[in-house]
Design a protein around this motif. Sequence first.
Motif, mmCIF file in Angstrom:
data_model
loop_
_atom_site.group_PDB
_atom_site.id
_atom_site.type_symbol
_atom_site.label_atom_id
_atom_site.label_comp_id
_atom_site.label_asym_id
_atom_site.label_seq_id
_atom_site.Cartn_x
_atom_site.Cartn_y
_atom_site.Cartn_z
ATOM 1 N N ASP A 184 0.667 2.642 0.750
ATOM 2 C CA ASP A 184 1.431 3.681 1.451
ATOM 3 C C ASP A 184 1.693 4.813 0.461
ATOM 4 O O ASP A 184 2.734 4.865 -0.196
ATOM 5 N N ILE A 185 0.713 5.708 0.363
ATOM 6 C CA ILE A 185 0.791 6.772 -0.641
ATOM 7 C C ILE A 185 1.947 7.734 -0.350
ATOM 8 O O ILE A 185 2.649 8.182 -1.260
ATOM 9 N N ALA A 186 2.164 8.036 0.930
ATOM 10 C CA ALA A 186 3.226 8.981 1.299
ATOM 11 C C ALA A 186 4.597 8.509 0.828
ATOM 12 O O ALA A 186 5.425 9.304 0.371
ATOM 13 N N ASN A 187 4.828 7.204 0.917
ATOM 14 C CA ASN A 187 6.126 6.652 0.531
ATOM 15 C C ASN A 187 6.101 5.971 -0.835
ATOM 16 O O ASN A 187 7.079 5.321 -1.227
ATOM 17 N N LYS A 188 4.968 6.133 -1.536
ATOM 18 C CA LYS A 188 4.815 5.614 -2.895
ATOM 19 C C LYS A 188 5.191 4.132 -2.983
ATOM 20 O O LYS A 188 5.997 3.698 -3.807
#
Length: 212
Positions: A184-188
């Motif tokens: 989940d790159i957006a939420n690291k």
Amino acid sequence: MDVSKRLVYTPLLQNPVSTSGSYFEGEPSTDYFIGVTSIKINGNVVPINTTLLNITKDGKGGTKISTVDPYTKLETSIYNAFTKAFVRSLSKVPRVKPVAPFKVCYNRTSLGSTRIGPGVPPIELVLGNKNATTYWTIWGVNSMVAVNNDVLCLGFVDGGVEFEPTTSIVIGAHQIEDNLLQFDIANKRLGFTSSLLFGQTTCANFNFTSKP
């Protein structure tokens, strides 16, 4: 069955220095790092130098996930403590001659089998901190490797002396096989499930096609 409901999350960390073979000075790493703080075998903490698990300002140490490395690599001092603890946990099971690149091997019939692989103690990667600790459990199907019809070996390898190579723990492809991972790159953050065999399924059974 919605396997995504089984996902447990841990932060994705940024290494300030690239860990690729070639890069521009000052370029951060594009690899996926997670915050392993300790390792347990059969519930017992493996005695390692935990400072090696931190990422330094010059990009050394830490734990990253790799689909390129076939087996998890551990910095030498971590590897030695890890294998010693694993052997101790199976002290009543006789070992057999090692098969390279592995150093800890057993006769298949000595270990028995379960629905999640050979009957060996679980390995836990402890993630996070005291306020938000999660555990990535590695069961026999992901910890052991069948090198032939008769022999199973602990599927972890010696990655070299301290900071050679740069990263202290590199989680390899065998250890993540049939573990659902969600980057989940957006939420690291990283979502993970441990072995899908608990749900009597594998990654090969997934249909990732988007519904219209």
